[in-house]
Scaffold this motif. Structure first.
Motif, PDB file in Angstrom:
ATOM      1  N   ARG A   1      34.624  77.557  23.635  1.00  0.00           N
ATOM      2  CA  ARG A   1      34.445  78.415  24.502  1.00  0.00           C
ATOM      3  C   ARG A   1      35.076  79.635  23.953  1.00  0.00           C
ATOM      4  O   ARG A   1      34.375  80.666  24.612  1.00  0.00           O
ATOM      5  CB  ARG A   1      35.573  77.673  25.523  1.00  0.00           C
ATOM      6  CG  ARG A   1      35.249  78.662  26.853  1.00  0.00           C
ATOM      7  CD  ARG A   1      36.402  78.391  28.017  1.00  0.00           C
ATOM      8  NE  ARG A   1      37.837  78.151  27.586  1.00  0.00           N
ATOM      9  CZ  ARG A   1      38.674  78.123  28.251  1.00  0.00           C
ATOM     10  NH1 ARG A   1      38.556  77.486  29.809  1.00  0.00           N
ATOM     11  NH2 ARG A   1      39.975  78.007  28.071  1.00  0.00           N
ATOM     12  N   ARG A   2      35.947  79.603  22.990  1.00  0.00           N
ATOM     13  CA  ARG A   2      36.271  81.024  22.514  1.00  0.00           C
ATOM     14  C   ARG A   2      35.398  81.437  21.848  1.00  0.00           C
ATOM     15  O   ARG A   2      35.306  82.785  21.696  1.00  0.00           O
ATOM     16  CB  ARG A   2      37.733  80.755  21.677  1.00  0.00           C
ATOM     17  CG  ARG A   2      38.978  80.471  22.466  1.00  0.00           C
ATOM     18  CD  ARG A   2      40.009  79.958  21.366  1.00  0.00           C
ATOM     19  NE  ARG A   2      40.415  81.214  20.651  1.00  0.00           N
ATOM     20  CZ  ARG A   2      41.072  82.149  21.151  1.00  0.00           C
ATOM     21  NH1 ARG A   2      41.774  82.066  22.151  1.00  0.00           N
ATOM     22  NH2 ARG A   2      41.525  83.177  20.134  1.00  0.00           N
ATOM     23  N   ILE A   3      34.522  81.007  21.240  1.00  0.00           N
ATOM     24  CA  ILE A   3      33.412  81.501  20.359  1.00  0.00           C
ATOM     25  C   ILE A   3      32.250  82.251  21.401  1.00  0.00           C
ATOM     26  O   ILE A   3      31.887  83.270  21.181  1.00  0.00           O
ATOM     27  CB  ILE A   3      32.726  80.491  19.622  1.00  0.00           C
ATOM     28  CG1 ILE A   3      33.762  80.035  18.470  1.00  0.00           C
ATOM     29  CG2 ILE A   3      31.471  81.010  18.930  1.00  0.00           C
ATOM     30  CD1 ILE A   3      33.120  78.859  17.357  1.00  0.00           C
ATOM     31  N   ARG A   4      32.096  81.360  22.544  1.00  0.00           N
ATOM     32  CA  ARG A   4      31.095  81.873  23.211  1.00  0.00           C
ATOM     33  C   ARG A   4      31.580  83.213  24.036  1.00  0.00           C
ATOM     34  O   ARG A   4      31.074  84.054  24.458  1.00  0.00           O
ATOM     35  CB  ARG A   4      30.881  80.668  24.490  1.00  0.00           C
ATOM     36  CG  ARG A   4      29.869  79.651  23.975  1.00  0.00           C
ATOM     37  CD  ARG A   4      29.561  79.051  25.104  1.00  0.00           C
ATOM     38  NE  ARG A   4      30.365  78.369  26.048  1.00  0.00           N
ATOM     39  CZ  ARG A   4      31.054  77.093  25.663  1.00  0.00           C
ATOM     40  NH1 ARG A   4      30.531  76.254  24.771  1.00  0.00           N
ATOM     41  NH2 ARG A   4      32.000  76.716  26.535  1.00  0.00           N
ATOM     42  N   THR A   5      32.907  83.490  24.305  1.00  0.00           N
ATOM     43  CA  THR A   5      33.552  84.500  24.906  1.00  0.00           C
ATOM     44  C   THR A   5      33.905  85.763  23.989  1.00  0.00           C
ATOM     45  O   THR A   5      34.230  86.708  24.625  1.00  0.00           O
ATOM     46  CB  THR A   5      34.695  84.167  25.803  1.00  0.00           C
ATOM     47  OG1 THR A   5      35.811  83.657  24.813  1.00  0.00           O
ATOM     48  CG2 THR A   5      34.460  83.086  26.800  1.00  0.00           C
ATOM     49  N   GLY A   6      33.714  85.500  22.891  1.00  0.00           N
ATOM     50  CA  GLY A   6      33.860  86.300  21.760  1.00  0.00           C
ATOM     51  C   GLY A   6      35.236  86.707  21.360  1.00  0.00           C
ATOM     52  O   GLY A   6      35.886  87.470  20.684  1.00  0.00           O
ATOM     53  N   GLU A   7      36.202  85.707  21.926  1.00  0.00           N
ATOM     54  CA  GLU A   7      37.535  85.811  21.597  1.00  0.00           C
ATOM     55  C   GLU A   7      37.877  85.412  20.183  1.00  0.00           C
ATOM     56  O   GLU A   7      38.731  86.061  19.152  1.00  0.00           O
ATOM     57  CB  GLU A   7      38.597  85.011  22.228  1.00  0.00           C
ATOM     58  CG  GLU A   7      38.395  85.430  23.907  1.00  0.00           C
ATOM     59  CD  GLU A   7      39.487  84.350  24.489  1.00  0.00           C
ATOM     60  OE1 GLU A   7      40.520  84.543  24.793  1.00  0.00           O
ATOM     61  OE2 GLU A   7      38.754  83.365  25.187  1.00  0.00           O
ATOM     62  N   GLU A   8      37.041  84.683  19.495  1.00  0.00           N
ATOM     63  CA  GLU A   8      37.033  84.309  18.013  1.00  0.00           C
ATOM     64  C   GLU A   8      36.794  85.496  17.158  1.00  0.00           C
ATOM     65  O   GLU A   8      37.129  85.621  16.008  1.00  0.00           O
ATOM     66  CB  GLU A   8      36.131  83.132  17.788  1.00  0.00           C
ATOM     67  CG  GLU A   8      36.399  82.409  16.478  1.00  0.00           C
ATOM     68  CD  GLU A   8      37.478  81.594  16.589  1.00  0.00           C
ATOM     69  OE1 GLU A   8      38.205  81.052  15.769  1.00  0.00           O
ATOM     70  OE2 GLU A   8      38.073  81.268  17.815  1.00  0.00           O
ATOM     71  N   ILE A   9      35.807  86.322  17.477  1.00  0.00           N
ATOM     72  CA  ILE A   9      35.548  87.519  16.762  1.00  0.00           C
ATOM     73  C   ILE A   9      36.694  88.432  16.652  1.00  0.00           C
ATOM     74  O   ILE A   9      37.052  88.951  15.402  1.00  0.00           O
ATOM     75  CB  ILE A   9      34.294  88.136  17.452  1.00  0.00           C
ATOM     76  CG1 ILE A   9      32.981  87.437  17.364  1.00  0.00           C
ATOM     77  CG2 ILE A   9      33.860  89.439  16.475  1.00  0.00           C
ATOM     78  CD1 ILE A   9      31.878  88.231  18.036  1.00  0.00           C
ATOM     79  N   THR A  10      37.311  88.529  17.695  1.00  0.00           N
ATOM     80  CA  THR A  10      38.640  89.510  17.413  1.00  0.00           C
ATOM     81  C   THR A  10      39.755  88.687  16.505  1.00  0.00           C
ATOM     82  O   THR A  10      40.179  89.527  15.586  1.00  0.00           O
ATOM     83  CB  THR A  10      39.171  89.562  19.035  1.00  0.00           C
ATOM     84  OG1 THR A  10      38.479  89.985  19.625  1.00  0.00           O
ATOM     85  CG2 THR A  10      40.582  90.285  18.857  1.00  0.00           C
ATOM     86  N   ASP A  11      40.025  87.542  16.482  1.00  0.00           N
ATOM     87  CA  ASP A  11      40.838  86.908  15.395  1.00  0.00           C
ATOM     88  C   ASP A  11      40.212  87.148  13.987  1.00  0.00           C
ATOM     89  O   ASP A  11      41.109  87.226  13.123  1.00  0.00           O
ATOM     90  CB  ASP A  11      40.869  85.493  15.782  1.00  0.00           C
ATOM     91  CG  ASP A  11      41.622  85.252  17.003  1.00  0.00           C
ATOM     92  OD1 ASP A  11      42.496  86.215  17.470  1.00  0.00           O
ATOM     93  OD2 ASP A  11      41.448  84.192  17.814  1.00  0.00           O
ATOM     94  N   ARG A  12      38.892  86.959  13.930  1.00  0.00           N
ATOM     95  CA  ARG A  12      38.247  87.100  12.482  1.00  0.00           C
ATOM     96  C   ARG A  12      38.299  88.375  12.036  1.00  0.00           C
ATOM     97  O   ARG A  12      38.706  88.599  10.884  1.00  0.00           O
ATOM     98  CB  ARG A  12      36.842  86.730  12.453  1.00  0.00           C
ATOM     99  CG  ARG A  12      36.629  85.074  13.085  1.00  0.00           C
ATOM    100  CD  ARG A  12      35.209  84.741  13.022  1.00  0.00           C
ATOM    101  NE  ARG A  12      35.078  83.233  13.340  1.00  0.00           N
ATOM    102  CZ  ARG A  12      33.999  82.922  13.778  1.00  0.00           C
ATOM    103  NH1 ARG A  12      32.552  83.768  13.708  1.00  0.00           N
ATOM    104  NH2 ARG A  12      33.544  81.770  14.029  1.00  0.00           N
TER     105      ARG A  12
ATOM    106  N   LEU B   1      40.703  90.825  12.840  1.00  0.00           N
ATOM    107  CA  LEU B   1      42.031  91.073  12.449  1.00  0.00           C
ATOM    108  C   LEU B   1      42.774  89.990  11.516  1.00  0.00           C
ATOM    109  O   LEU B   1      43.697  90.187  11.122  1.00  0.00           O
ATOM    110  CB  LEU B   1      43.227  91.034  14.062  1.00  0.00           C
ATOM    111  CG  LEU B   1      42.658  91.761  14.985  1.00  0.00           C
ATOM    112  CD1 LEU B   1      43.475  91.329  16.274  1.00  0.00           C
ATOM    113  CD2 LEU B   1      42.753  93.196  14.573  1.00  0.00           C
ATOM    114  N   ARG B   2      41.859  88.979  11.157  1.00  0.00           N
ATOM    115  CA  ARG B   2      42.430  87.936   9.984  1.00  0.00           C
ATOM    116  C   ARG B   2      43.616  87.522  10.553  1.00  0.00           C
ATOM    117  O   ARG B   2      44.607  87.425   9.671  1.00  0.00           O
ATOM    118  CB  ARG B   2      42.354  88.671   8.771  1.00  0.00           C
ATOM    119  CG  ARG B   2      41.085  89.208   8.216  1.00  0.00           C
ATOM    120  CD  ARG B   2      41.404  89.733   6.680  1.00  0.00           C
ATOM    121  NE  ARG B   2      39.929  90.119   6.083  1.00  0.00           N
ATOM    122  CZ  ARG B   2      40.021  90.753   5.073  1.00  0.00           C
ATOM    123  NH1 ARG B   2      40.791  90.800   4.409  1.00  0.00           N
ATOM    124  NH2 ARG B   2      38.762  91.120   4.728  1.00  0.00           N
ATOM    125  N   THR B   3      43.809  87.130  11.859  1.00  0.00           N
ATOM    126  CA  THR B   3      44.980  86.468  12.192  1.00  0.00           C
ATOM    127  C   THR B   3      44.535  84.938  12.572  1.00  0.00           C
ATOM    128  O   THR B   3      43.334  84.679  13.078  1.00  0.00           O
ATOM    129  CB  THR B   3      45.728  86.930  13.419  1.00  0.00           C
ATOM    130  OG1 THR B   3      44.682  87.172  14.504  1.00  0.00           O
ATOM    131  CG2 THR B   3      45.915  88.468  12.928  1.00  0.00           C
TER     132      THR B   3
END
Length: 421
Positions: A294-305, A307-309
């Motif tokens: 679900r995080r991948i679909r909402t784009g939240e995973e892209i933010t973590d990648r 920021l490398r966090t």
């Protein structure tokens, strides 16, 4: 090494010298003594012409007597007189107490039968090896791509680094997310299916395909020299859990349900966070897998990648108390339930414990903690944890030594060992 035949008691050696008629060949050195079962040295002649019949009969009867003694002793050890022991134990009991004991036995037998039937009806839980095989096949949460013979193999950095010294060194040179690494293998005869089988082996401990080349000792030796020899899957996964190399997710806990939905939280509570790997928790629990997807679909995973966090997952502590998190993670990495970690760190509390103290409730017993952990396993859809708990409770029940306490005495009257499993 050379060996002198004279050093061995059973070796054959001719006696030299003397009268030729008295010259004999001897063999063997042991016989039973009359007292106990000790052995004393004695030579038996192969020439039985001068042996008296009564001596031969005496020796045969002695061996028969010894055999009877062994049989009698074995039978006496095998079948104890349990009926006599029960009669002596119950001789001074009241009839009502004996009746209560019989009811306890009948109830115990019924529960054992119920436990057996439940085990037979229960579907088999997925093991770590099976979940790792699915992880390699379906590529959940991969973070690096291996390019071999113009074919891309999405893999998990942490798993390959924990399992193989070759990949640990190779991947350390390209730490960025989604790195593409071109594979250059020196071992001759490695094609794409064989390379895929090699990766499958690192994930599961099995090659996953029938190939006669894996029976070739020379190829296996060359692969071992180039890639190194991994430990067993259990050992390497336990090491991955202990050291958490290349972790990419942290689990935090909050009592605010709105905060949990928003995946926010106090960023300063680092001492309350637990490190983990997305690949492992998504492979073992459909709950975590759906959450990460679900995080991948909402784009939240892209933010973590970007920021490398590490990805932060905030869990509602009213549903999953923090004190159980380490037990759950330990089972995900090892397929073992270790309840001892619940009490190894007294400083670590949880919302449920605080609420219990405020309400004036006593501390939870081990049985209550195990039952709560079982319901959490069902919520996470982590069947291995749930069934491991059930099997553990079943074994504890079978090993229970006492079944009845006489109410009119201060001490335990009866204590019987359970049957061997």
């Amino acid at each position: 090494m050379g060996a002198n035949a004279s050093n061995y008691p059973h070796s054959c050696s001719p006696r030299v010298g003397g009268n030729s008629q008295a010259q004999q060949t001897f063999i063997g050195t042991s016989s039973y003594s009359q007292q106990g079962y000790g052995c004393e040295s004695k030579l038996y002649s192969l020439d039985h012409g001068h042996e008296k019949p009564q001596d031969k009969k005496k020796r045969t009867s002695g061996l028969a007597t010894l055999k009877k003694k062994f049989i009698k002793r074995r039978k006496s050890n095998r079948s104890a007189d349990h009926a006599k022991q029960m009669r002596e134990l119950l001789s001074g009991w009241d009839v009502r107490d004996v009746n209560a004991l019989v009811e306890e036995y009948e109830g115990t037998s019924a529960l054992k039968e119920l436990s057996l039937q439940a085990s037979l009806a229960r579907p088999e839980a997925r093991t770590l090896q099976k979940d790792m095989a699915d992880l390699y096949e379906y590529k959940y949460c991969t973070d690096v791509d291996l390019i071999f013979q113009e074919t891309c193999f999405p893999v998990h950095r942490a798993i390959l680094a924990a399992r193989c010294p070759f990949f640990k060194t190779l991947l350390s040179s390209s730490p960025e997310y989604g790195a593409e690494i071109i594979m250059d293998i020196n071992t001759a005869g490695i094609d794409m299916p064989m390379f895929s089988a090699l990766l499958h082996y690192l994930y599961t401990g099995e090659f996953g395909m029938e190939d006669s080349r894996f029976q070739n000792v020379d190829i296996l030796v060359q692969l071992s020299e180039e890639f190194g020899t991994p430990n067993s899957l259990d050992v390497d996964m336990r090491g991955l859990f202990d050291y958490m190399c290349y972790y990419d997710v942290v689990l935090s806990f909050s009592s605010d349900s709105e905060l949990v939905e928003a995946f926010g939280g106090n960023q300063n509570c680092l001492d309350e966070e637990l490190k983990a790997h997305k690949a492992i928790i998504s492979a073992r629990s459909p709950f975590f897998r759906n959450l990460l997807q679900r995080r991948i679909r909402t784009g939240e995973e892209i933010t973590d990648r970007t920021l490398r966090t590490p990805t932060r997952i905030i869990l509602d502590e009213s549903i999953i108390p923090k004190k159980y998190a380490k037990v759950i993670l330990h089972c995900m990495y090892t397929d073992m339930v270790d309840l001892s970690v619940l009490h190894c760190s007294p400083s670590v509390g949880s919302l449920s414990e605080v609420q219990a103290l405020v309400a004036g409730k006593p501390n939870m017993t081990r049985a209550e903690e195990a039952m709560e952990l079982y319901h959490i396993a069902l919520f996470l859809e982590f069947n291995m944890l749930a069934q491991a708990w059930q099997k553990n409770q079943s074994k504890e029940f079978k090993r229970s030594g006492y079944i009845f306490i006489h109410k009119q005495h201060e001490s335990v009257i009866a204590s019987f060992p359970s049957e061997k499993e």
